[in-house]
Structures are given as C-alpha cells and as structure tokens.
Design a protein around this motif. Structure first.
Motif, PDB file in Angstrom:
ATOM      1  N   TYR A  42       0.797  -1.220   0.000  1.00 43.29           N
ATOM      2  CA  TYR A  42       0.000   0.000   0.000  1.00 43.29           C
ATOM      3  C   TYR A  42       0.834   1.277   0.000  1.00 43.29           C
ATOM      4  CZ  TYR A  42       0.760   0.261   5.071  1.00 43.29           C
ATOM      5  OH  TYR A  42       1.319   0.333   6.327  1.00 43.29           O
ATOM      6  N   ARG A  43       2.139   1.149   0.206  1.00 39.50           N
ATOM      7  CA  ARG A  43       3.001   2.332   0.197  1.00 39.50           C
ATOM      8  C   ARG A  43       4.447   1.913  -0.007  1.00 39.50           C
ATOM      9  NH1 ARG A  43       2.993   5.123   5.586  1.00 39.50           N
ATOM     10  NH2 ARG A  43       5.197   4.798   5.846  1.00 39.50           N
ATOM     11  N   LYS A  44       5.214   2.776  -0.677  1.00 41.98           N
ATOM     12  CA  LYS A  44       6.648   2.558  -0.862  1.00 41.98           C
ATOM     13  C   LYS A  44       7.358   3.865  -0.543  1.00 41.98           C
ATOM     14  CE  LYS A  44       7.839   0.557  -4.724  1.00 41.98           C
ATOM     15  NZ  LYS A  44       7.956   0.130  -6.118  1.00 41.98           N
ATOM     16  N   GLU A  45       8.496   3.746   0.145  1.00 44.64           N
ATOM     17  CA  GLU A  45       9.253   4.938   0.496  1.00 44.64           C
ATOM     18  C   GLU A  45      10.736   4.589   0.517  1.00 44.64           C
ATOM     19  OE1 GLU A  45       9.271   8.213   4.058  1.00 44.64           O
ATOM     20  OE2 GLU A  45       7.466   7.008   3.766  1.00 44.64           O
ATOM     21  N   PRO A  98      16.710   4.132  10.385  1.00 45.00           N
ATOM     22  CA  PRO A  98      16.464   4.114   8.940  1.00 45.00           C
ATOM     23  C   PRO A  98      15.827   2.797   8.496  1.00 45.00           C
ATOM     24  CG  PRO A  98      18.803   3.785   9.392  1.00 45.00           C
ATOM     25  CD  PRO A  98      18.132   4.039  10.719  1.00 45.00           C
ATOM     26  N   MET A  99      14.928   2.912   7.520  1.00 47.32           N
ATOM     27  CA  MET A  99      14.280   1.747   6.903  1.00 47.32           C
ATOM     28  C   MET A  99      14.329   1.934   5.386  1.00 47.32           C
ATOM     29  SD  MET A  99      10.928   1.514   9.428  1.00 47.32           S
ATOM     30  CE  MET A  99      10.057   0.357   8.402  1.00 47.32           C
ATOM     31  N   PRO A 100      15.557   1.917   4.800  1.00 46.12           N
ATOM     32  CA  PRO A 100      15.669   2.175   3.362  1.00 46.12           C
ATOM     33  C   PRO A 100      14.922   1.137   2.533  1.00 46.12           C
ATOM     34  CG  PRO A 100      17.848   1.979   4.401  1.00 46.12           C
ATOM     35  CD  PRO A 100      16.830   1.635   5.425  1.00 46.12           C
ATOM     36  N   TRP A 101      14.437   1.588   1.387  1.00 49.07           N
ATOM     37  CA  TRP A 101      13.752   0.736   0.420  1.00 49.07           C
ATOM     38  C   TRP A 101      12.496   0.087   1.029  1.00 49.07           C
ATOM     39  CZ3 TRP A 101      15.748   2.395  -3.782  1.00 49.07           C
ATOM     40  CH2 TRP A 101      17.109   2.653  -3.892  1.00 49.07           C
ATOM     41  N   PHE A 119       8.757  -4.662   4.025  1.00 47.45           N
ATOM     42  CA  PHE A 119      10.057  -5.158   3.597  1.00 47.45           C
ATOM     43  C   PHE A 119      10.964  -3.931   3.653  1.00 47.45           C
ATOM     44  CE2 PHE A 119       7.294  -7.952   0.939  1.00 47.45           C
ATOM     45  CZ  PHE A 119       7.805  -9.192   1.297  1.00 47.45           C
ATOM     46  N   HIS A 120      12.192  -4.067   4.120  1.00 49.15           N
ATOM     47  CA  HIS A 120      13.147  -2.966   4.030  1.00 49.15           C
ATOM     48  C   HIS A 120      14.552  -3.498   4.295  1.00 49.15           C
ATOM     49  CE1 HIS A 120      13.787  -2.356   8.421  1.00 49.15           C
ATOM     50  NE2 HIS A 120      12.491  -2.620   8.548  1.00 49.15           N
ATOM     51  N   GLU A 121      15.520  -2.667   3.963  1.00 52.44           N
ATOM     52  CA  GLU A 121      16.927  -3.022   4.175  1.00 52.44           C
ATOM     53  C   GLU A 121      17.233  -3.071   5.666  1.00 52.44           C
ATOM     54  OE1 GLU A 121      21.147  -0.726   3.715  1.00 52.44           O
ATOM     55  OE2 GLU A 121      19.733  -0.504   2.056  1.00 52.44           O
ATOM     56  N   GLY A 122      18.060  -4.032   6.045  1.00 56.03           N
ATOM     57  CA  GLY A 122      18.491  -4.136   7.429  1.00 56.03           C
ATOM     58  C   GLY A 122      19.222  -5.441   7.675  1.00 56.03           C
ATOM     59  N   ARG A 123      19.656  -5.606   8.895  1.00 53.33           N
ATOM     60  CA  ARG A 123      20.368  -6.838   9.263  1.00 53.33           C
ATOM     61  C   ARG A 123      19.431  -8.035   9.126  1.00 53.33           C
ATOM     62  NH1 ARG A 123      23.667  -6.203  14.732  1.00 53.33           N
ATOM     63  NH2 ARG A 123      23.975  -8.374  14.166  1.00 53.33           N
ATOM     64  N   THR A 124      19.978  -9.113   8.599  1.00 53.61           N
ATOM     65  CA  THR A 124      19.182 -10.335   8.466  1.00 53.61           C
ATOM     66  C   THR A 124      19.605 -11.398   9.470  1.00 53.61           C
ATOM     67  OG1 THR A 124      20.652 -11.190   6.740  1.00 53.61           O
ATOM     68  CG2 THR A 124      18.710  -9.944   6.007  1.00 53.61           C
ATOM     69  N   ASP A 125      20.502 -11.015  10.390  1.00 50.99           N
ATOM     70  CA  ASP A 125      20.995 -11.992  11.370  1.00 50.99           C
ATOM     71  C   ASP A 125      20.440 -11.763  12.780  1.00 50.99           C
ATOM     72  OD1 ASP A 125      22.403  -9.614  11.718  1.00 50.99           O
ATOM     73  OD2 ASP A 125      24.289 -10.612  12.200  1.00 50.99           O
ATOM     74  N   THR A 126      19.548 -10.792  12.944  1.00 52.10           N
ATOM     75  CA  THR A 126      18.903 -10.548  14.237  1.00 52.10           C
ATOM     76  C   THR A 126      17.416 -10.318  14.000  1.00 52.10           C
ATOM     77  OG1 THR A 126      19.283  -8.168  14.108  1.00 52.10           O
ATOM     78  CG2 THR A 126      20.971  -9.474  15.242  1.00 52.10           C
ATOM     79  N   PRO A 127      16.569 -10.629  14.990  1.00 46.45           N
ATOM     80  CA  PRO A 127      15.127 -10.431  14.805  1.00 46.45           C
ATOM     81  C   PRO A 127      14.776  -8.955  14.600  1.00 46.45           C
ATOM     82  CG  PRO A 127      15.554 -11.797  16.731  1.00 46.45           C
ATOM     83  CD  PRO A 127      16.873 -11.259  16.280  1.00 46.45           C
ATOM     84  N   SER A 128      13.729  -8.731  13.835  1.00 43.08           N
ATOM     85  CA  SER A 128      13.219  -7.377  13.611  1.00 43.08           C
ATOM     86  C   SER A 128      12.113  -7.096  14.625  1.00 43.08           C
ATOM     87  CB  SER A 128      12.674  -7.253  12.185  1.00 43.08           C
ATOM     88  OG  SER A 128      11.437  -7.930  12.073  1.00 43.08           O
TER      89      SER A 128
END
Length: 182
Positions: A100-103, A120-123, A134-143
């Motif tokens: 419903y939204r992209k930023e 920051p929550m790029p992409w 969905f956004h860029e960030g670490r994939t080795d720790t829980p969000s």
C-alpha cells in the motif's frame, strides 16, 4: 430530582454488528481457518518449492526465514534470507496482504538509533498495518515485525513490487498441515 439514568440495554443487532466489524478489522489481509479467504488460499495452487500461492507477487516463509518474488506464478528471485519479528513483535501472518506504500528513504516513527535519530528503513515496501514492511536491514537478528532484507535484495523488492501487489507471509509447516487436512 435524580440525574441518574437507568442502565441501557444493548440491542442484540448492535452487538452483532460491532462484533462483525471488529472481526473484519482484525482479519484484514489475513485468512483465518474456516473463512472464505482461508478457503480461497487453500484452493489456489502453490508456487513450486514455496509455501505461497500463484496469486502472490512476494512470499515470506516464517519457518525458514526466506522470501521470494514471483511473476505469473513463477519464481523470479529467491529464496533469499530475511529477518522476521522476534518474540512479542512477530511478523504478522497474512494470505492476502497488499503493498500500500513505498518509500525509498523511510525513517521509523517508532524506533530510534542509539544517537536518538529515527532508525532508517531504506527501500521500505509497506504491506501490513502498523508499519510492517520489507526494508533493508540486518538479516541476522530479529526485527520488530518487519521483514528485513540485505541492501541489494531490499532494492530489488522495492523496484519490483508495486502498489496493490499481493504479499503472503506464512508458516510453511502450517500451510502444509492445512492442505493435508483439506
């Protein structure tokens, strides 16, 4: 003269309408077992090798913490590793969520970095109420409930997904159990 009122009786029709509205709001974007949305999800074929149906454009498997992109029921990218929400901040399950939204340069309104700046929550590609994206960030720790991707995958998901595209966030084990139960 007394100003107290006698207790009001709630009309059954109003209670039924309020309960129905509440259930509808809670169930937005999700398929609860036994609902028409859940049945529609079960009736659609799965994309081979994934727990999501051919109607989805993006798929997230919470069990394996992987995601895919699809076009016309075929995998175009993935599986790729993702971070999902941890205990108390789980990524919500949904069979018919929609972008419903992209930023591109979104900053969190809820979380800050150690210096007090918004995280920051790029992409960012938002697909569930409450700022789940969905956004860029670490994939080795829980969000905190979002689906985090590596920088290159976050950009690809951002570039590929469009407003209105269907996103499915599921447990492969639950999908398999539901389909086996019929």
């Amino acid at each position: 003269m007394s100003t107290t009122r006698s207790p009001r009786r709630t009309r059954p029709a109003i209670v039924v309408a309020l309960v129905a509205a509440t259930v509808a709001l809670i169930g937005v974007g999700t398929a609860v077992a036994g609902t028409p949305a859940a049945q529609a999800f079960r009736d659609q074929p799965l994309v081979a090798g994934t727990p999501c149906t051919v109607t989805a454009r993006a798929c997230v498997d919470l069990d394996t913490q992987r995601s895919w992109l699809f076009t016309d029921g075929k995998i175009t990218h993935g599986p790729v590793p993702v971070a999902i929400g941890g205990p108390g901040k789980e990524t919500p399950v949904g069979h018919s969520l929609r972008v419903y939204r992209k930023e591109q340069l979104h900053k969190s309104g809820e979380y800050t970095m150690t210096n007090g700046e918004p995280a920051p929550m790029p992409w960012a590609v938002f697909f569930q109420d409450g700022g789940i994206a969905f956004h860029e960030g670490r994939t080795d720790t829980p969000s905190a409930g979002c689906v985090r991707l590596t920088p290159e995958n976050a950009k690809l998901w951002f570039d590929t997904l469009q407003i209105g595209d269907q996103v499915q966030v599921v447990s492969a084990k639950q999908v398999q159990a539901d389909r086996a139960a019929g």
